[in-house]
Scaffold this motif. Structure first.
Motif, mmCIF file in Angstrom:
data_model
loop_
_atom_site.group_PDB
_atom_site.id
_atom_site.type_symbol
_atom_site.label_atom_id
_atom_site.label_comp_id
_atom_site.label_asym_id
_atom_site.label_seq_id
_atom_site.Cartn_x
_atom_site.Cartn_y
_atom_site.Cartn_z
ATOM 1 N N PHE A 8 0.821 -1.198 0.000
ATOM 2 C CA PHE A 8 0.000 0.000 0.000
ATOM 3 C C PHE A 8 0.859 1.253 0.000
ATOM 4 N N SER A 9 0.345 2.299 -0.635
ATOM 5 C CA SER A 9 0.960 3.615 -0.560
ATOM 6 C C SER A 9 -0.158 4.640 -0.695
ATOM 7 N N PHE A 10 0.162 5.883 -0.338
ATOM 8 C CA PHE A 10 -0.847 6.932 -0.456
ATOM 9 C C PHE A 10 -0.201 8.204 -0.950
ATOM 10 N N ILE A 20 -5.264 6.157 -2.154
ATOM 11 C CA ILE A 20 -4.557 4.991 -1.625
ATOM 12 C C ILE A 20 -4.439 3.978 -2.755
ATOM 13 N N HIS A 22 -2.803 0.106 -4.049
ATOM 14 C CA HIS A 22 -2.329 -1.202 -3.623
ATOM 15 C C HIS A 22 -1.655 -1.849 -4.817
ATOM 16 N N ARG A 26 -5.239 1.902 -7.943
ATOM 17 C CA ARG A 26 -6.011 2.691 -6.989
ATOM 18 C C ARG A 26 -7.004 1.801 -6.246
ATOM 19 N N GLN A 50 0.956 1.901 9.319
ATOM 20 C CA GLN A 50 0.367 2.558 8.155
ATOM 21 C C GLN A 50 -0.162 1.536 7.163
ATOM 22 N N MET A 54 -4.137 1.170 6.094
ATOM 23 C CA MET A 54 -4.589 1.285 4.705
ATOM 24 C C MET A 54 -5.305 0.008 4.265
ATOM 25 N N THR A 58 -9.292 0.024 2.983
ATOM 26 C CA THR A 58 -9.660 -0.416 1.636
ATOM 27 C C THR A 58 -10.429 -1.727 1.641
#
Length: 76
Positions: A8-10, A20, A22, A26, A50, A54, A58
């Motif tokens: 995951f990243s944002f 967000i 994965h 998106r 974090q 996330m 999601t």
């Protein structure tokens, strides 16, 4: 790859929305109050926390009972 890395990243956009992703796709977009809350929450968590947060947001979160559920008679 870190064992705590769930992919995951944002990223925050100029208008304040938070996207967000994965594994590069998106997974969710947070707007207004949810985005503000999310950014505040992320600043107080370590990397592993974090990633977990996330995943929860999601809906991509393993609960640990998948193997047990597979063996249940209803799921055979």
């Amino acid at each position: 790859m870190n064992s705590a890395d769930l992919g995951f990243s944002f990223k925050q956009s100029k208008n304040g929305d938070v996207s967000i992703t994965h594994n590069g796709k998106r997974a969710a977009t947070l707007r207004k109050e949810k985005a503000e809350w999310f950014l505040e929450d992320m600043s107080n968590l370590n990397f592993e926390g974090q990633q977990q947060e996330m995943a929860r947001l999601t809906g991509n979160y393993r609960r640990g009972n998948e193997r047990t559920a597979k063996q249940h008679p209803r799921n055979r």
